[in-house]
Design a protein around this motif. Structure first.
Motif, mmCIF file in Angstrom:
data_model
loop_
_atom_site.group_PDB
_atom_site.id
_atom_site.type_symbol
_atom_site.label_atom_id
_atom_site.label_comp_id
_atom_site.label_asym_id
_atom_site.label_seq_id
_atom_site.Cartn_x
_atom_site.Cartn_y
_atom_site.Cartn_z
ATOM 1 N N ALA A 1 0.838 -1.189 0.000
ATOM 2 C CA ALA A 1 0.000 0.000 0.000
ATOM 3 C C ALA A 1 0.878 1.247 0.000
ATOM 4 C CB ALA A 1 -0.913 -0.008 1.219
ATOM 5 N N GLY A 2 2.084 1.127 0.519
ATOM 6 C CA GLY A 2 2.985 2.269 0.632
ATOM 7 C C GLY A 2 3.570 2.751 -0.687
ATOM 8 N N GLY A 3 3.424 1.941 -1.748
ATOM 9 C CA GLY A 3 3.849 2.395 -3.062
ATOM 10 C C GLY A 3 5.331 2.221 -3.325
ATOM 11 N N ALA A 4 5.867 3.130 -4.142
ATOM 12 C CA ALA A 4 7.192 2.943 -4.721
ATOM 13 C C ALA A 4 8.306 2.805 -3.686
ATOM 14 C CB ALA A 4 7.497 4.098 -5.666
ATOM 15 N N ALA A 5 8.255 3.594 -2.593
ATOM 16 C CA ALA A 5 9.331 3.551 -1.612
ATOM 17 C C ALA A 5 9.416 2.152 -1.004
ATOM 18 C CB ALA A 5 9.091 4.584 -0.515
ATOM 19 N N ASP A 6 8.259 1.546 -0.715
ATOM 20 C CA ASP A 6 8.241 0.206 -0.158
ATOM 21 C C ASP A 6 8.786 -0.807 -1.157
ATOM 22 O OD1 ASP A 6 7.301 1.096 2.193
ATOM 23 O OD2 ASP A 6 5.258 0.332 1.965
ATOM 24 N N ASP A 7 8.394 -0.633 -2.417
ATOM 25 C CA ASP A 7 8.905 -1.537 -3.449
ATOM 26 C C ASP A 7 10.426 -1.467 -3.521
ATOM 27 O OD1 ASP A 7 6.508 -2.594 -4.187
ATOM 28 O OD2 ASP A 7 6.149 -1.147 -5.791
ATOM 29 N N ASP A 8 10.967 -0.262 -3.416
ATOM 30 C CA ASP A 8 12.423 -0.100 -3.466
ATOM 31 C C ASP A 8 13.094 -0.829 -2.315
ATOM 32 O OD1 ASP A 8 12.147 1.440 -5.663
ATOM 33 O OD2 ASP A 8 12.544 3.371 -4.672
ATOM 34 N N LEU A 9 12.532 -0.656 -1.128
ATOM 35 C CA LEU A 9 13.138 -1.293 0.037
ATOM 36 C C LEU A 9 13.039 -2.816 -0.084
ATOM 37 C CD1 LEU A 9 14.493 -1.267 2.767
ATOM 38 C CD2 LEU A 9 12.277 -0.847 3.849
ATOM 39 N N PHE A 10 11.911 -3.297 -0.563
ATOM 40 C CA PHE A 10 11.749 -4.740 -0.743
ATOM 41 C C PHE A 10 12.823 -5.268 -1.686
ATOM 42 C CE2 PHE A 10 10.035 -8.591 -2.654
ATOM 43 C CZ PHE A 10 9.555 -9.267 -1.548
ATOM 44 N N GLU A 11 13.023 -4.541 -2.772
ATOM 45 C CA GLU A 11 14.001 -4.941 -3.774
ATOM 46 C C GLU A 11 15.408 -4.968 -3.181
ATOM 47 O OE1 GLU A 11 12.997 -6.245 -6.419
ATOM 48 O OE2 GLU A 11 15.046 -6.531 -7.138
ATOM 49 N N LEU A 12 15.681 -3.971 -2.357
ATOM 50 C CA LEU A 12 16.990 -3.902 -1.717
ATOM 51 C C LEU A 12 17.198 -5.102 -0.775
ATOM 52 C CD1 LEU A 12 18.543 -0.661 -0.662
ATOM 53 C CD2 LEU A 12 18.317 -2.288 1.199
ATOM 54 N N LEU A 13 16.171 -5.413 0.001
ATOM 55 C CA LEU A 13 16.284 -6.535 0.933
ATOM 56 C C LEU A 13 16.365 -7.858 0.175
ATOM 57 C CD1 LEU A 13 13.752 -5.447 3.729
ATOM 58 C CD2 LEU A 13 16.238 -5.098 3.632
ATOM 59 N N ARG A 14 15.660 -7.915 -0.948
ATOM 60 C CA ARG A 14 15.690 -9.120 -1.761
ATOM 61 C C ARG A 14 17.111 -9.369 -2.276
ATOM 62 N NH1 ARG A 14 13.992 -11.390 -6.591
ATOM 63 N NH2 ARG A 14 14.762 -9.549 -7.658
ATOM 64 N N ARG A 15 17.765 -8.312 -2.693
ATOM 65 C CA ARG A 15 19.139 -8.470 -3.202
ATOM 66 C C ARG A 15 20.089 -8.846 -2.076
ATOM 67 N NH1 ARG A 15 18.004 -4.155 -6.838
ATOM 68 N NH2 ARG A 15 19.007 -2.673 -5.439
ATOM 69 N N LEU A 16 19.874 -8.253 -0.917
ATOM 70 C CA LEU A 16 20.700 -8.596 0.240
ATOM 71 C C LEU A 16 20.518 -10.080 0.578
ATOM 72 C CD1 LEU A 16 22.486 -7.812 2.635
ATOM 73 C CD2 LEU A 16 20.450 -6.987 3.831
ATOM 74 N N ARG A 17 19.263 -10.524 0.583
ATOM 75 C CA ARG A 17 18.972 -11.928 0.864
ATOM 76 C C ARG A 17 19.677 -12.844 -0.139
ATOM 77 N NH1 ARG A 17 12.840 -14.043 0.184
ATOM 78 N NH2 ARG A 17 13.222 -13.381 -1.964
ATOM 79 N N LYS A 18 19.616 -12.451 -1.404
ATOM 80 C CA LYS A 18 20.228 -13.261 -2.455
ATOM 81 C C LYS A 18 21.738 -13.361 -2.245
ATOM 82 C CE LYS A 18 20.556 -15.289 -6.550
ATOM 83 N NZ LYS A 18 20.762 -16.724 -6.401
ATOM 84 N N ARG A 19 22.359 -12.246 -1.865
ATOM 85 C CA ARG A 19 23.812 -12.261 -1.662
ATOM 86 C C ARG A 19 24.172 -13.195 -0.512
ATOM 87 N NH1 ARG A 19 25.798 -7.195 0.567
ATOM 88 N NH2 ARG A 19 26.360 -8.469 2.354
ATOM 89 N N LEU A 20 23.454 -13.058 0.596
ATOM 90 C CA LEU A 20 23.738 -13.915 1.760
ATOM 91 C C LEU A 20 23.512 -15.382 1.410
ATOM 92 C CD1 LEU A 20 21.990 -11.682 4.456
ATOM 93 C CD2 LEU A 20 24.463 -12.079 4.238
ATOM 94 N N ALA A 21 22.465 -15.653 0.659
ATOM 95 C CA ALA A 21 22.159 -17.036 0.284
ATOM 96 C C ALA A 21 23.264 -17.599 -0.604
ATOM 97 C CB ALA A 21 20.815 -17.099 -0.436
#
Ligand code: ADP
Ligand code: ZN
Length: 623
Positions: free
Chosen positions: A526-546
């Protein structure tokens, strides 16, 4: 164990804040020493039912599982939570196996996964006797039954294990619930006065929809393109379709791979692995794909062709949304496809099998055409009584289709097809039939004398598209048949009968193809673009750690956890622990990295502009 103590253990070891339906009851029955039969749908959280007892109650839990590929993933996920687990199967070399056996001798592990073949290997049961066996879990227990869809003769050796460890409680788990399979499981394992738990087959977070199939490849590309970085599975009827669609998606810039039985084993394994590790977004597959994957963040399943029966449809769509987040199940459908399937089923030689296949196909086609709640339809099919006739989360509940009375149109169309073939003794395609109906004196119409038929021009009040829609519906209902090679139409016996009986026809107005594109655009936050950006950032962080640990991303955190991190934006360790999916081992391992990333994001200009802490239940689309 008391309620609060179990809740604490659930949070401490797995990071979960609550049990899913029946999990608590199953865990308690097992801790109480009973045999258990657990029937829960895919995504119901069956593994936890034996994993939690294994960690709170000493000794070793032996897990019998048919899927070698899955064992490693499950063990990785357990180790990701700091739980001592391992597996023995034919994929590991002798040195590693010896090391594991030695470690088992000294009680290092709480869970041991094995394939059923292992039970009868020389010396295995003797060794097992030294390992303080506390509990046995038989996963995919339907494999013991010939009535199931995946009979494994080796499962019939499990009684030897039981006989040797008579007092050890056994839990049998499956998502296949027919009565026959259930009885076989109890009889063959066997289960001793088991506590039985049967979950609902409802998957509330799955949204079902059917879209009129037209220029389907284009529709698919639109759908996938609208889904950002989300993972999806596309099921097609044939190997060629799987290949072609993967190619088409790649040409549109989407990372997609094919999966079907004709691919070499290594390529299949590689493509599956790429998908599980979030390195490709889409797998275009035949029904050969799916048994061996546990990927929880499949956000959509597209059926490009209509499945043969509701069981298959339910199983395949069921691979979406195991993590409980909203996921979409879409079927591209038209009457032509229905006719193709019908034709295919008619070729089955054995009359009994043919009858059965025809009945099951008809049920699937009814589901595809129903103007009512699709979820209620599915649940009733599986013998459940739906809680409501309007689930609010399928296309028909969200936008009830208009009903159109088609009695007159159907009569005109059926008679026109009949007249054409009786006139010249040959059949024609749908477009020609529509030309005759609409009174178009085309070259062919004139050459064949169809302008002199009594049905010439009786349908000028409707557009060509409308007529083609009626053709599609009459094909679906089996009133018309289509030659699969020449695509010519003929009147089926049922169609002739319907004309004689003055049958009434009514159809649900189809959902325009373009609607699929709109439905595909889900805003995750619901928060829009800023939330999407943060999700994407965390997703990449998760991928790196994995990648650093050589495990799939979901072993680090699920999408559900990432979403909650975006909504709550924890910046302290205490806040971080309050997030679903964060157990104490993961808190230690990842707490600092993730909270630092979130703080840095919040401090950056774009993040600081809008980071109100929202109530996490708002904008959370978990159903
Ligand atoms: P099944 O084998 O029944 O299909 P799984 O055991 O693979 O289901 O669980 C599906 C997903 O749900 C997994 O990602 C798992 O971590 C998650 N899960 C299981 N139990 C819970 C729970 N109580 N709360 C939140 N997530 C859970
Ligand atoms: Zn509904």
């Amino acid at each position: 164990m008391t309620h609060p103590a179990l809740d604490d253990a659930l949070k401490h070891h797995f990071g979960f804040d609550g049990f899913r339906p029946l999990q608590r009851e199953i865990v308690q029955a097992l801790l109480g020493g009973r045999d258990v039969l657990a029937l829960l749908p895919t995504g119901g959280g069956k593994s936890l039912c034996f994993q939690l007892p294994a960690v709170v109650d000493g000794g070793l839990t032996l897990v019998v599982s048919p899927l070698i590929a899955l064992m490693k993933d499950q063990v990785d996920a357990l180790q990701g939570n700091g739980i001592a687990a391992t597996f023995l199967n034919s994929s590991i070399d002798a040195r590693v196996a010896t090391r594991r056996l030695d470690a088992l001798d000294v009680g290092r592990y709480r869970l041991l996964y094995v394939a059923p073949e292992r039970i009868v290997m020389p010396g295995f049961l003797e060794r097992l006797a030294r390992w303080n066996l506390r509990r046995i879990a038989v996963d995919e227990a339907h494999c013991v039954s010939e009535w199931g869809h995946d009979f494994r003769p080796e499962y019939r050796r499990i009684p030897e294990l039981r006989a040797r460890f008579a007092g050890v409680p056994l839990v049998a788990l499956t998502a296949t619930a027919t009565q026959r399979v259930r009885e076989d499981i109890e009889r063959y394992l066997p289960l001793n006065d088991p506590a039985r738990f049967v979950g609902s087959f409802n998957r509330p977070n799955l949204r079902y929809a059917v879209f009129e199939k037209r220029d389907a490849a284009r529709q698919l590309v639109d759908w996938v393109a609208a889904r950002g970085n989300q993972s999806g599975i596309v099921y097609g009827q044939s190997r060629q379709t799987a290949e072609r669609l993967a190619q088409r998606l790649r040409a549109a810039g989407v990372a997609a791979v094919p999966y079907h039985a004709a691919l070499p084993a290594e390529e299949r394994a590689r493509n599956q692995d790429l998908f599980i590790r979030d390195e490709v977004r889409v797998v275009c597959a035949t029904i050969a794909f799916g048994m061996g994957i546990d990927k929880p963040n499949v956000r959509y399943v597209v059926h490009y062709d209509v499945p043969k029966n509701i069981e298959g449809y339910y199983q395949e769509t069921g691979r979406a949304g195991r993590d409980g987040l909203r996921s979409d199940c879409v079927l591209f459908f038209n009457g032509g496809d229905a006719a193709k399937q019908r034709h295919f089923v008619r070729q089955i030689e054995d009359p009994h099998e043919r009858d059965l296949a025809q009945r099951r196909l008809r049920e699937m086609l009814d589901l595809a055409a129903t103007p009512h709640c699709r979820r209620a339809h599915i649940l009733r099919y599986f013998g459940e009584r739906p809680e409501s006739e309007r689930c609010g989360n399928c296309d028909n509940c969200i936008a009830p289709p208009e009903r159109i009375d088609a009695t007159v149109a159907a009569r005109k169309l059926l008679s026109c097809v009949y007249r054409i073939s009786s006139r010249g003794g040959f059949s024609t395609g749908a477009h020609h039939v529509v030309d005759v109906l609409r009174g178009h004196a085309t070259e062919k119409v004139l050459a064949w004398g169809h302008d002199r038929l009594s049905t010439f021009g009786i349908g000028s009040e409707r557009s060509k598209d409308e007529w083609l829609f009626f053709v599609s519906e009459l094909l679906r209902e089996g009133m018309l048949e289509e030659d699969p090679l020449h695509r010519t139409l003929r009147l089926a016996d049922d169609g002739l009968q319907a004309l004689r009986d003055n049958r009434e026809f009514a159809y649900a107005k189809p959902k325009a193809a373009g609607r699929a594109k709109k439905a595909a655009k889900v805003t995750a936050f619901a928060g829009g673009a800023a939330d999407d950006d943060l999700f994407e950032l965390l997703r990449r962080l998760r991928k790196r750690l994995a990648d650093e640990q050589g495990v799939p991303p979901y072993v680090v955190f699920s999408d559900a956890t990432l979403k909650e991190l975006v909504a709550k934006r924890p910046t302290t360790q205490t806040e971080f622990r309050g997030v679903g999916g964060v157990g104490d081992v993961k808190l230690d391992r990842y707490g600092e990295t993730f909270t630092a990333a979130i703080s840095a994001y919040a401090a950056s200009a774009s993040g600081a502009a809008q980071a109100p802490h929202r109530n996490p239940s708002e904008g959370d689309d978990r159903a």
